[in-house]
Design a protein around this motif. Structure first.
Motif, mmCIF file in Angstrom:
data_model
loop_
_atom_site.group_PDB
_atom_site.id
_atom_site.type_symbol
_atom_site.label_atom_id
_atom_site.label_comp_id
_atom_site.label_asym_id
_atom_site.label_seq_id
_atom_site.Cartn_x
_atom_site.Cartn_y
_atom_site.Cartn_z
ATOM 1 N N THR A 1 0.850 -1.205 0.000
ATOM 2 C CA THR A 1 0.000 0.000 0.000
ATOM 3 C C THR A 1 0.882 1.251 0.000
ATOM 4 N N CYS A 2 0.666 2.109 -1.021
ATOM 5 C CA CYS A 2 1.537 3.281 -1.159
ATOM 6 C C CYS A 2 0.843 4.572 -0.740
ATOM 7 N N MET A 3 -0.483 4.536 -0.581
ATOM 8 C CA MET A 3 -1.170 5.792 -0.232
ATOM 9 C C MET A 3 -2.576 5.501 0.305
ATOM 10 N N LEU A 4 -3.026 6.307 1.250
ATOM 11 C CA LEU A 4 -4.425 6.285 1.666
ATOM 12 C C LEU A 4 -5.030 7.612 1.204
ATOM 13 N N VAL A 5 -6.332 7.602 0.923
ATOM 14 C CA VAL A 5 -6.986 8.819 0.428
ATOM 15 C C VAL A 5 -8.173 9.152 1.318
ATOM 16 N N ALA A 6 -8.341 10.445 1.581
ATOM 17 C CA ALA A 6 -9.560 10.932 2.237
ATOM 18 C C ALA A 6 -10.022 12.149 1.453
ATOM 19 N N SER A 7 -11.328 12.378 1.421
ATOM 20 C CA SER A 7 -11.860 13.542 0.696
ATOM 21 C C SER A 7 -12.354 14.587 1.683
#
Ligand SMILES: Cc1ncc(COP(=O)(O)O)c(C=O)c1O
Length: 325
Positions: free
Chosen positions: A45-51
């Motif tokens: 896993t290289c990134m988590l995203v939140a909006s």
């Protein structure tokens, strides 16, 4: 990333061959399932995203909770504030305090923020912020031995329009900090007024509290897509949502003009009353499109149709019937 995050991420992952894991949201609260997010993390896993906020429902993801997961696993968290970045940055000062969503949250490593949305600038320039210059450097590309000279480029786009960047800068200067706080205050006030008005229309149900500038609604008693076409006939444009079915409107400066919000509310009330009188029987174009798409189990067919539509827009061949004329 939560399934509600923008398809721009899906598109980037498709281009760069990155496996994207979409985390479902709770069907009632529409908030991302943090347990599932944690469970989806692997050594790759290289990134988590939140909006902040997301496009469909206008909800701000639980950034502080996602940040804790990001820090625990040592994975950077990106906050997509493309839609509402120029509102959330000013909401505290405009009298609508928010939980921290930016670099105050320790796991947040980058933030995207579109100037052409609530920054009111022309499209074509945007902003990405990184916590450190070292992270930013990954975006730069340089080639030292090219016969054409030493090549260096700061972004995915190569040649860029200085004209658009100048227009963007001029717009930022025109509004200034005070101007953005004032526009934010007006837009959030009207958003909450419209959300309150819609919540009182019998048959309409808000899908989420309006955290920023989007009001999203669905219905348990009528086909919500009828409302889109009913409102088009009255001169409005509402966006269609799916999974769950719904509509939304993003409130802009236009809606803050005198009388506009009241007209929107009155037209919505009239439309809902007409739909209920029609006994849910008048199939309208949007209802047919979404109804048909939902009945197709293989969503790749829906994608093929969408791509056919784009292809048709680029079509330059002259139809044979007119060729002989
Ligand atoms: C929440 C959000 N993220 C990202 C984007 C990025 O869109 P684009 O790929 O058009 O730059 C948008 C545009 O509507 C958005 O609303």
């Amino acid at each position: 990333m939560p399934v509600t995050a923008h398809p721009a991420f899906n598109k980037a992952c498709a281009y760069f061959k990155i496996k994207l894991i979409r985390i479902p949201v709770d069907p009632i609260t529409l908030e991302v399932d943090l347990k599932k997010m944690r469970r989806a993390i692997t050594k790759n896993t290289c990134m988590l995203v939140a909006s902040a906020p997301n496009f469909p429902h206008g909800a701000i993801d639980p950034i502080e909770d996602i940040s804790k997961i990001a820090l625990e696993y040592g994975i950077p968290l990106h906050v997509d504030a493309c839609l509402g970045g120029f509102l959330i940055a000013f909401m505290d000062e405009a009298g609508f305090p928010l939980k921290p969503f930016d670099f105050r949250v320790p796991g947040v490593m980058s933030i995207s923020c579109d100037t052409h949305k609530y920054g009111f600038t022309p499209k074509g320039a945007s902003v990405i912020l990184y916590r450190t210059p070292e992270i930013r450097e990954h975006q730069f590309y340089a080639l030292g031995d090219w016969p054409g000279g030493i090549y260096a480029s700061p972004s995915v786009a190569g040649s860029r329009s200085g004209y658009l960047i100048a227009c963007c800068w001029a717009t930022l200067m025109y509004y200034g900090h005070k101007g953005y706080v004032e526009e934010t205050r007006k837009i959030i006030e009207v958003t909450r007024y419209i959300a309150d008005g819609w919540s009182k229309i019998s048959g309409l149900r808000l899908l989420h509290n309006s955290d920023v500038s989007v009001v999203a609604a669905g219905s348990d008693i009528f086909n919500i897509y009828y409302l889109i076409d009913g409102m088009i006939a009255k001169g409005w444009h509402l966006n269609g949502l799916q999974n769950p079915a719904g509509i939304h409107i993003a409130i802009t400066q236009l809606h803050t003009q005198a009388g506009v919000a009241d007209r929107l509310l009155q037209d919505t009330r009239d439309c809902v009353a007409e739909i209920l009188k029609s006994d849910n029987k008048n199939d309208t174009p949007t209802a047919v499109i979404y109804g048909t798409s939902q009945k197709v189990p293989d969503k790749s067919i829906v994608c093929d149709m969408a791509k056919l539509f784009i292809g048709a827009c680029y079509e330059t061949r002259i139809p044979s019937a007119t060729k002989n004329e």
